[in-house]
Design an enzyme around this catalytic site. Structure first.
Site, mmCIF file in Angstrom:
data_model
loop_
_atom_site.group_PDB
_atom_site.id
_atom_site.type_symbol
_atom_site.label_atom_id
_atom_site.label_comp_id
_atom_site.label_asym_id
_atom_site.label_seq_id
_atom_site.Cartn_x
_atom_site.Cartn_y
_atom_site.Cartn_z
ATOM 1 N N LYS A 19 2.384 -3.240 7.299
ATOM 2 C CA LYS A 19 2.655 -3.421 5.867
ATOM 3 C C LYS A 19 4.095 -2.994 5.551
ATOM 4 C CE LYS A 19 0.251 -4.589 2.952
ATOM 5 N NZ LYS A 19 -0.100 -5.928 2.409
ATOM 6 N N THR A 33 0.824 -1.210 0.000
ATOM 7 C CA THR A 33 0.000 0.000 0.000
ATOM 8 C C THR A 33 0.859 1.262 0.000
ATOM 9 O OG1 THR A 33 -1.464 1.282 1.441
ATOM 10 C CG2 THR A 33 -0.088 -0.318 2.519
#
Ligand code: NAD
Ligand code: TYD
Length: 351
Positions: free
Chosen positions: A160, A131
């Site tokens: 992430k 992301t």
């Protein structure tokens, strides 16, 4: 026949990737590994579930032995890794689950690929889908490029970012053939109604308040999910080992402007008087640590791999609204059960 493992294929983006690969590549066998958490839904794949080149594997990426057994049994030559806990608000409520799935789960997959591919890495590929939130928050100016320093600020983006670092570390240390992409906010069919756009669509249908965090001035860069799936196809097949590609739509909206456009589309589609849905807008307590702005510079993927978004935002939003209005059974299924409990807990103290 090439066996490809896609993780998280029962989720929002994963289901579009699985569909694209199953239909476009009859000489691949696609194995979809998914734990079917609250966000995973096999209904998302009902149109392709009986195809001969598709197999669903129920399993948790936190379970290393299970993953290893699947590698042994199916000899995967490629991995496209999307399974993750994906919602920022849930990460604020329960960060540890994000560490376990997003970090430990990713390292489990890396270890299985490293172990199974150790004697021959040629032709193999481990693709990690990430992301733009790993880059942190922008001010009014500038864009995220691939070399922007990581500065994650929510438990979701921190998990992430950590998984991205592990993927790169496995390339550097063990020469694992990896490729990564970092994408902006997706929208489209099959998105669970905890994220802004489907949550507002569902609330408008049910005449419920539209909770706008803070002043609604935060900015996101929105991309239609099918365009993300197309980009993943391009990066998987044409991306260079060890490289990262930013994916985005050059499509920035403040939340409040986006919600107003959505309200107008919904009034039109539902035959309600213009302004009816806007009356549902309710400003609520801001998200803790709410990132102000995300915006992707997607020049590299355009110039190196020839990918560009195909849809204009208004067109994509209209397709999305049409899908939700025509998918009442899907919406009813995902909003029954625990959804109401989640919603009440998440929004009760925000007013
Ligand atoms: P999602 O929450 O809709 O789907 C996640 C899927 O992963 C679900 O099917 C879920 O059952 C599965 N899953 C979760 N934990 C698992 C586990 N421990 N083991 C196996 N399966 C598990 O998420 P999404 O929006 O489709 O996002 C997919 C990926 O794309 C994520 O890695 C996310 O970080 C990334 N991404 C999302 C966006 C976005 O806007 N949604 C943008 C950029 C990148
Ligand atoms: P979201 O869809 O959760 O994606 P992300 O946080 O990963 O960008 O949220 C998009 C934007 O909308 C974000 O700025 C937070 C805001 N938002 C609201 O204002 N109200 C809501 O109910 C939700 C879920 C999000």
């Amino acid at each position: 026949m090439k066996n490809i493992l896609i993780t998280g294929g029962a989720g929002f983006i994963g289901s579009h990737v699985v569909r694209l690969f199953v239909n476009k590549y009859p000489d691949y066998h696609i194995f979809n590994l998914d734990a079917l958490t609250y966000a995973g839904n096999l209904e998302n794949l009902s149109d392709i579930e009986n195809k001969p080149n598709y197999t669903f594997l129920k399993g948790d990426i936190k379970d290393y032995e299970l993953i290893q057994s699947f590698f042994e049994k199916y000899a995967f030559e490629g991995v496209i890794h999307l399974a993750a806990e994906s919602h920022v608000d849930r990460s604020i409520a329960n960060p540890l689950e994000f560490v376990l799935t997003n970090v430990v789960g990713t390292v489990n997959l890396l270890n299985a690929a490293k172990w199974f591919w150790k004697d021959n890495m040629a032709g193999k590929r481990f693709y990690h889908v990430s992301t733009d939130e790993v880059y942190g928050s922008l001010g009014d100016e500038g864009f995220f490029v691939e070399s922007t320093s990581y500065d994650p600020r929510s438990p979701y983006s921190a998990s992430k970012a950590s998984s991205d670092h592990f993927v790169r570390a496995y390339h550097h240390t063990y020469k694992l053939p990896v490729v990564l992409s970092n994408c902006s906010n997706n929208y489209g069919p099959n998105q669970f109604p905890e994220k802004l756009i489907p949550l507002c669509i569902n609330n408008i249908i049910n005449n419920k308040p539209l909770p706008v965090y803070g002043k609604g001035e935060n900015i996101r860069d929105w991309l239609y999910v099918v365009d993300h799936a197309r980009a993943i196809d391009v990066v998987f097949h044409k991306g260079k080992n060890g490289e990262t590609y930013n994916i985005g739509g050059h499509n920035e909206w403040t939340n409040i402007d986006l919600i107003r456009v959505l309200c107008a589309i919904m009034d039109h589609k539902l035959g309600r008087e213009f302004g009816t849905s806007e009356n549902l807008i309710t400003y609520v307590t801001d998200r803790a640590g709410h990132d102000l702005r995300y915006a992707i510079d997607a020049t590299k993927i355009k110039e190196d791999l020839g990918w560009m978004p195909s849809l204009q935002f208004e067109e994509g939003l209209e397709k999305t609204v049409d899908w939700y209005l025509n998918s009442t059974a899907w919406l009813k299924n995902v909003t029954s059960g625990d959804y109401q409990k989640y919603y009440d807990k998440q929004y009760q103290n925000r007013n």
